[in-house]
Design a protein around this motif. Structure first.
Motif, PDB file in Angstrom:
ATOM      1  N   ARG A  85       0.791  -1.234   0.000  1.00 35.93           N
ATOM      2  CA  ARG A  85       0.000   0.000   0.000  1.00 35.93           C
ATOM      3  C   ARG A  85       0.822   1.281   0.000  1.00 35.93           C
ATOM      4  O   ARG A  85       0.269   2.361  -0.181  1.00 35.93           O
ATOM      5  CB  ARG A  85      -0.962  -0.014   1.188  1.00 35.93           C
ATOM      6  N   ILE A  86       2.144   1.188   0.196  1.00 37.73           N
ATOM      7  CA  ILE A  86       2.965   2.400   0.096  1.00 37.73           C
ATOM      8  C   ILE A  86       3.796   2.416  -1.185  1.00 37.73           C
ATOM      9  O   ILE A  86       4.583   3.333  -1.389  1.00 37.73           O
ATOM     10  CB  ILE A  86       3.871   2.587   1.341  1.00 37.73           C
ATOM     11  N   ILE A  87       3.600   1.416  -2.044  1.00 40.25           N
ATOM     12  CA  ILE A  87       4.320   1.368  -3.329  1.00 40.25           C
ATOM     13  C   ILE A  87       3.407   1.966  -4.397  1.00 40.25           C
ATOM     14  O   ILE A  87       2.319   1.444  -4.657  1.00 40.25           O
ATOM     15  CB  ILE A  87       4.716  -0.077  -3.675  1.00 40.25           C
ATOM     16  N   ARG A  88       3.856   3.041  -5.019  1.00 42.93           N
ATOM     17  CA  ARG A  88       2.975   3.823  -5.891  1.00 42.93           C
ATOM     18  C   ARG A  88       2.528   3.059  -7.138  1.00 42.93           C
ATOM     19  O   ARG A  88       1.355   3.059  -7.507  1.00 42.93           O
ATOM     20  CB  ARG A  88       3.667   5.131  -6.305  1.00 42.93           C
ATOM     21  N   ASP A  89       3.476   2.395  -7.805  1.00 41.89           N
ATOM     22  CA  ASP A  89       3.116   1.748  -9.062  1.00 41.89           C
ATOM     23  C   ASP A  89       4.175   0.710  -9.427  1.00 41.89           C
ATOM     24  O   ASP A  89       5.138   0.492  -8.689  1.00 41.89           O
ATOM     25  CB  ASP A  89       2.950   2.768 -10.195  1.00 41.89           C
ATOM     26  N   ARG A  90       3.985   0.094 -10.558  1.00 40.01           N
ATOM     27  CA  ARG A  90       4.881  -0.974 -11.006  1.00 40.01           C
ATOM     28  C   ARG A  90       6.309  -0.466 -11.189  1.00 40.01           C
ATOM     29  O   ARG A  90       7.266  -1.168 -10.860  1.00 40.01           O
ATOM     30  CB  ARG A  90       4.348  -1.552 -12.329  1.00 40.01           C
ATOM     31  N   ALA A  91       6.458   0.755 -11.677  1.00 38.64           N
ATOM     32  CA  ALA A  91       7.805   1.293 -11.896  1.00 38.64           C
ATOM     33  C   ALA A  91       8.553   1.445 -10.580  1.00 38.64           C
ATOM     34  O   ALA A  91       9.761   1.160 -10.504  1.00 38.64           O
ATOM     35  CB  ALA A  91       7.707   2.641 -12.611  1.00 38.64           C
ATOM     36  N   VAL A  92       7.862   1.893  -9.538  1.00 41.07           N
ATOM     37  CA  VAL A  92       8.492   2.033  -8.224  1.00 41.07           C
ATOM     38  C   VAL A  92       8.873   0.660  -7.679  1.00 41.07           C
ATOM     39  O   VAL A  92       9.973   0.470  -7.144  1.00 41.07           O
ATOM     40  CB  VAL A  92       7.560   2.772  -7.244  1.00 41.07           C
ATOM     41  N   LEU A  93       7.974  -0.299  -7.814  1.00 41.11           N
ATOM     42  CA  LEU A  93       8.269  -1.655  -7.343  1.00 41.11           C
ATOM     43  C   LEU A  93       9.500  -2.216  -8.048  1.00 41.11           C
ATOM     44  O   LEU A  93      10.393  -2.784  -7.411  1.00 41.11           O
ATOM     45  CB  LEU A  93       7.061  -2.565  -7.590  1.00 41.11           C
ATOM     46  N   GLU A  94       9.567  -2.033  -9.356  1.00 32.48           N
ATOM     47  CA  GLU A  94      10.713  -2.533 -10.119  1.00 32.48           C
ATOM     48  C   GLU A  94      12.003  -1.845  -9.684  1.00 32.48           C
ATOM     49  O   GLU A  94      13.057  -2.476  -9.583  1.00 32.48           O
ATOM     50  CB  GLU A  94      10.464  -2.328 -11.609  1.00 32.48           C
ATOM     51  N   ASP A  95      11.910  -0.547  -9.383  1.00 32.11           N
ATOM     52  CA  ASP A  95      13.083   0.201  -8.930  1.00 32.11           C
ATOM     53  C   ASP A  95      13.557  -0.304  -7.571  1.00 32.11           C
ATOM     54  O   ASP A  95      14.766  -0.478  -7.360  1.00 32.11           O
ATOM     55  CB  ASP A  95      12.746   1.688  -8.857  1.00 32.11           C
ATOM     56  N   TRP A  96      12.629  -0.538  -6.644  1.00 32.04           N
ATOM     57  CA  TRP A  96      13.007  -1.041  -5.325  1.00 32.04           C
ATOM     58  C   TRP A  96      13.709  -2.393  -5.444  1.00 32.04           C
ATOM     59  O   TRP A  96      14.745  -2.627  -4.814  1.00 32.04           O
ATOM     60  CB  TRP A  96      11.773  -1.184  -4.442  1.00 32.04           C
ATOM     61  N   ILE A  97      13.126  -3.275  -6.231  1.00 30.31           N
ATOM     62  CA  ILE A  97      13.727  -4.599  -6.409  1.00 30.31           C
ATOM     63  C   ILE A  97      15.143  -4.466  -6.965  1.00 30.31           C
ATOM     64  O   ILE A  97      16.089  -5.105  -6.474  1.00 30.31           O
ATOM     65  CB  ILE A  97      12.849  -5.464  -7.345  1.00 30.31           C
ATOM     66  N   ALA A  98      15.306  -3.627  -7.980  1.00 33.51           N
ATOM     67  CA  ALA A  98      16.620  -3.449  -8.614  1.00 33.51           C
ATOM     68  C   ALA A  98      17.629  -2.857  -7.636  1.00 33.51           C
ATOM     69  O   ALA A  98      18.802  -3.262  -7.617  1.00 33.51           O
ATOM     70  CB  ALA A  98      16.480  -2.560  -9.850  1.00 33.51           C
ATOM     71  N   ARG A  99      17.193  -1.905  -6.813  1.00 33.95           N
ATOM     72  CA  ARG A  99      18.121  -1.282  -5.875  1.00 33.95           C
ATOM     73  C   ARG A  99      18.556  -2.268  -4.783  1.00 33.95           C
ATOM     74  O   ARG A  99      19.738  -2.348  -4.444  1.00 33.95           O
ATOM     75  CB  ARG A  99      17.474  -0.046  -5.247  1.00 33.95           C
ATOM     76  N   TYR A 100      17.590  -2.983  -4.220  1.00 31.90           N
ATOM     77  CA  TYR A 100      17.955  -3.980  -3.205  1.00 31.90           C
ATOM     78  C   TYR A 100      18.914  -5.017  -3.784  1.00 31.90           C
ATOM     79  O   TYR A 100      19.899  -5.405  -3.148  1.00 31.90           O
ATOM     80  CB  TYR A 100      16.702  -4.683  -2.690  1.00 31.90           C
ATOM     81  N   GLN A 101      18.618  -5.456  -4.987  1.00 33.46           N
ATOM     82  CA  GLN A 101      19.432  -6.492  -5.604  1.00 33.46           C
ATOM     83  C   GLN A 101      20.805  -5.967  -6.002  1.00 33.46           C
ATOM     84  O   GLN A 101      21.840  -6.577  -5.696  1.00 33.46           O
ATOM     85  CB  GLN A 101      18.700  -7.040  -6.833  1.00 33.46           C
ATOM     86  N   GLY A 102      20.835  -4.806  -6.646  1.00 32.33           N
ATOM     87  CA  GLY A 102      22.087  -4.279  -7.158  1.00 32.33           C
ATOM     88  C   GLY A 102      22.991  -3.674  -6.108  1.00 32.33           C
ATOM     89  O   GLY A 102      24.218  -3.782  -6.205  1.00 32.33           O
ATOM     90  N   GLU A 103      22.405  -3.034  -5.076  1.00 35.29           N
ATOM     91  CA  GLU A 103      23.207  -2.339  -4.080  1.00 35.29           C
ATOM     92  C   GLU A 103      23.472  -3.159  -2.823  1.00 35.29           C
ATOM     93  O   GLU A 103      24.415  -2.876  -2.090  1.00 35.29           O
ATOM     94  CB  GLU A 103      22.518  -1.024  -3.693  1.00 35.29           C
ATOM     95  N   ALA A 104      22.622  -4.166  -2.557  1.00 34.06           N
ATOM     96  CA  ALA A 104      22.774  -4.917  -1.309  1.00 34.06           C
ATOM     97  C   ALA A 104      22.788  -6.429  -1.502  1.00 34.06           C
ATOM     98  O   ALA A 104      22.881  -7.176  -0.527  1.00 34.06           O
ATOM     99  CB  ALA A 104      21.653  -4.539  -0.330  1.00 34.06           C
ATOM    100  N   GLY A 105      22.687  -6.890  -2.744  1.00 35.41           N
ATOM    101  CA  GLY A 105      22.727  -8.321  -3.008  1.00 35.41           C
ATOM    102  C   GLY A 105      21.531  -9.086  -2.474  1.00 35.41           C
ATOM    103  O   GLY A 105      21.609 -10.287  -2.209  1.00 35.41           O
ATOM    104  N   VAL A 106      20.387  -8.423  -2.341  1.00 35.74           N
ATOM    105  CA  VAL A 106      19.185  -9.042  -1.771  1.00 35.74           C
ATOM    106  C   VAL A 106      18.499  -9.919  -2.812  1.00 35.74           C
ATOM    107  O   VAL A 106      18.363  -9.533  -3.977  1.00 35.74           O
ATOM    108  CB  VAL A 106      18.212  -7.959  -1.264  1.00 35.74           C
ATOM    109  N   SER A 107      18.052 -11.105  -2.377  1.00 29.61           N
ATOM    110  CA  SER A 107      17.325 -12.000  -3.287  1.00 29.61           C
ATOM    111  C   SER A 107      16.112 -12.623  -2.611  1.00 29.61           C
ATOM    112  O   SER A 107      15.617 -13.654  -3.048  1.00 29.61           O
ATOM    113  CB  SER A 107      18.255 -13.108  -3.792  1.00 29.61           C
ATOM    114  N   GLN A 108      15.630 -12.003  -1.538  1.00 26.80           N
ATOM    115  CA  GLN A 108      14.462 -12.525  -0.845  1.00 26.80           C
ATOM    116  C   GLN A 108      13.664 -11.362  -0.257  1.00 26.80           C
ATOM    117  O   GLN A 108      14.217 -10.295   0.029  1.00 26.80           O
ATOM    118  CB  GLN A 108      14.858 -13.513   0.247  1.00 26.80           C
TER     119      GLN A 108
END
Length: 308
Positions: A85-108
């Motif tokens: 409910r605090i994620i505005r749209d698909r583009a924001v969700l995709e950005d969050w996933i990419a940042r967690y993955q690219g900057e912190a190595g998150v995969s879960q």
């Protein structure tokens, strides 16, 4: 199915061993501001512990990613919350996933609706996040969803478990369509019997996702009651209310020993019981929860890696 009539029991060698085994691979939840108070979380927890990072409304994605990056570097498995409910749209969700993955190595990730009533954008449920396909596209290996052993008034306003059970059944079906491992991580509760009743009900409903049971780490009774009321804890709140009537116990921290010992003994007697791990909400502080787990854990638990 009738609730099991658990009574308070003294700690025995059998319950001590059962509890130690039950705690193996436990996880814990932090927020950026609470994690910042611990110099090195990896030194406090068993190697490879799964650490959930709660995304509270008002916390920036920059703070979340920075915390994830720091904790990943300390040797823990990072699992950030994605509150729909605090994620505005698909583009924001995709950005969050990419940042967690690219900057912190998150995969879960833990996917949940979130703690606000009115969605800020296109998403209102964890099911929509799952359906986006973005986590699968990014190759996330593990996706967890929320469970509510005592119901959730936001989902079932009239009480009961109808809507929450239907949502979990949908997620069970989704798990067969993704390569990611899935599990249910629950709100905390204070009494074993309702938890066992709920977990058995899930299996009867055809839901066999592993359950990671939420419990509150040691905390002052007043603190525990405040959070329990705020988080909508149900009938098991009576455990705290009974304790509050005993003035001799008001100054002592409330610990999860009894509920976890009961669950551990039930698991030992019923190996196919679907609760597989313990998840700590450190209401009295991260250090207090970690030290309690270490004190009650099996020898070598400090080298445990979360695998379930």
């Amino acid at each position: 199915m009738a609730l099991l009539p658990f009574r308070k029991r003294a700690t025995t060698p059998d319950s001590t061993a059962a509890l130690a085994g039950f705690l193996h691979g436990f996880s814990i939840e932090v927020m950026p501001r609470t994690a910042a108070k611990i110099e090195n979380l990896g030194a406090l927890l068993p190697k490879g512990t799964r650490v959930y990072i709660a995304h509270i409304d008002g916390t920036t994605i920059d703070d979340m990613v920075a915390t994830a990056r720091r904790l990943s570097g300390e040797g823990v498995q990072v699992m950030p919350h994605f509150p729909a409910r605090i994620i505005r749209d698909r583009a924001v969700l995709e950005d969050w996933i990419a940042r967690y993955q690219g900057e912190a190595g998150v995969s879960q990730a833990l996917l949940l609706a979130g703690g606000i009533d009115t969605p800020r954008g296109d998403f209102h449920s964890s099911m929509q996040l799952l359906e986006s396909g973005l986590f699968d596209k990014a190759g996330f290996t593990r996706l967890h969803v929320a469970g509510h052993p005592e119901g959730n008034r936001d989902i079932d306003p009239g009480g009961g478990m109808k809507n929450v059970t239907e949502a979990l059944r949908w997620k069970q079906d989704f798990s067969s369509r993704t390569d990611a491992q899935m599990a249910i991580v629950t709100q905390f509760a204070f009494e074993a019997a309702p938890i066992i009743h709920w977990a058995d009900g899930l299996k009867a409903a055809g839901i066999d996702l592993p359950v990671h049971i939420g419990v509150a780490g040691p905390a002052k009774l007043q603190t525990m009651i405040k959070y329990a009321v705020a988080c909508g804890v149900g009938p098991s709140l009576r455990v705290l209310q009974r304790r509050a009537k005993d003035v001799t116990k008001l100054v002592k921290p409330f610990e999860p020993t009894e509920v976890l010992s009961d669950l551990a003994l039930h698991k030992a007697a019923n190996p196919d019981f679907n609760i597989e791990q313990v998840h700590f909400f450190p209401l009295g502080g991260i250090k207090a929860a970690a030290e309690w787990a270490a004190e009650h854990g099996a020898p070598g638990n400090r080298a445990a890696v979360a695998t379930c």
